[in-house]
Motif scaffolding. Structure first.
Motif, PDB file in Angstrom:
ATOM      1  N   TYR A 158      93.876 -73.746 -45.451  1.00 44.78           N
ATOM      2  CA  TYR A 158      94.946 -74.740 -45.438  1.00 44.78           C
ATOM      3  C   TYR A 158      96.089 -74.194 -44.600  1.00 44.78           C
ATOM      4  N   VAL A 159      97.070 -75.039 -44.328  1.00 47.88           N
ATOM      5  CA  VAL A 159      98.242 -74.644 -43.551  1.00 47.88           C
ATOM      6  C   VAL A 159      99.461 -74.699 -44.451  1.00 47.88           C
ATOM      7  N   SER A 160     100.224 -73.602 -44.486  1.00 52.59           N
ATOM      8  CA  SER A 160     101.448 -73.526 -45.280  1.00 52.59           C
ATOM      9  C   SER A 160     102.559 -72.979 -44.398  1.00 52.59           C
ATOM     10  N   ARG A 164      98.221 -70.888 -40.781  1.00 49.95           N
ATOM     11  CA  ARG A 164      96.918 -71.121 -41.396  1.00 49.95           C
ATOM     12  C   ARG A 164      96.646 -70.044 -42.446  1.00 49.95           C
ATOM     13  N   GLN A 165      96.203 -70.464 -43.613  1.00 45.93           N
ATOM     14  CA  GLN A 165      95.917 -69.552 -44.720  1.00 45.93           C
ATOM     15  C   GLN A 165      94.444 -69.662 -45.105  1.00 45.93           C
ATOM     16  N   VAL A 198      96.070 -81.225 -40.131  1.00 50.83           N
ATOM     17  CA  VAL A 198      96.495 -81.412 -41.516  1.00 50.83           C
ATOM     18  C   VAL A 198      96.955 -82.851 -41.688  1.00 50.83           C
TER      19      VAL A 198
END
Length: 219
Positions: A158-160, A164-165, A198
């Motif tokens: 996911y993107v936080s 990108r994580q 996203v």
């Protein structure tokens, strides 16, 4: 600690060194402390709990609403982390949950075959293994399960805060009602996800938690 309050499943998250809740002098058998990470459309909600009773999978499928107490929240938009005293979450508002702790009673397990796959649920990409009984099509197996479907040996991306994580997890429970696509693979390590942006749009069933946690007025 997990308890049932008025047909809601209540998760009280622990802080470092928290007590088990046993009476002074009582010799209570310690329950496992596990990490709980829930993924909503706009944030991650996480902390540690002492798991009581059956598997987390069974408990999440048995209740439609959960109360998260003393939980940390990470905004996907900014990456900012804040603590909130209490958040009420409906199952339909969760896209995925990392599951750890006991696997459940061995006598309830059946022989299954592992199916490597990748899938997308909202802004999250998940890869791992779906377990289905021998001879059952994996997509049919997904429809026959409870709403939260376990994917084992999983990785969630996911993107936080614009970065990108990637997180590895023993099991990720995916809310099948939010799965947009599923990609089978010869091996889970070979899953190549398409370059999917996203999704910034919120579905009609998804709550914006940022107003509760960060004091942001809704649009």
């Amino acid at each position: 600690m997990i308890e049932v309050v008025r047909d809601r499943l209540r998760f009280r998250f622990l802080r470092s060194g928290a007590e088990t809740g046993a009476e002074p002098g009582a010799e209570a058998e310690p329950t496992p402390e596990v990490e709980f990470v829930a993924y909503a459309e706009d944030c991650r909600l996480y902390g540690h709990i002492r798991l009581a009773g059956d598997r987390l999978t069974d408990m999440l499928n048995a209740y439609e609403e959960y109360v998260l107490v003393d939980v940390l929240a990470e905004s996907l938009d900014s990456g900012e982390v804040a603590e909130t005293a209490e958040v009420v979450v409906r199952r339909e508002e969760l896209l995925a949950v990392e599951a750890s702790g006991p696997r459940g009673k061995s006598e309830r397990r059946v022989r299954t075959r592992q199916h490597p796959l990748g899938l997308k649920a909202g802004p999250y990409l998940v890869e791992g293994y779906l377990h289905a009984q021998v001879g059952i099509d994996p997509l049919v197996a997904v429809r026959r399960r409870g709403p939260m479907v376990p994917i084992t040996d999983a990785r969630i991306a996911y993107v936080s805060g614009g970065a990108r994580q990637l997180r590895d997890a023993v099991t990720v429970l995916v809310n099948r009602d939010h799965v947009e696509w599923i990609v089978p693979a010869a091996d889970a390590d070979e899953v190549a996800f398409p370059d999917v942006p996203v999704n910034a749009e919120k579905g009609p069933l998804l709550k914006d938690f940022t107003g509760q946690i960060w004091g942001i007025a809704p649009d």
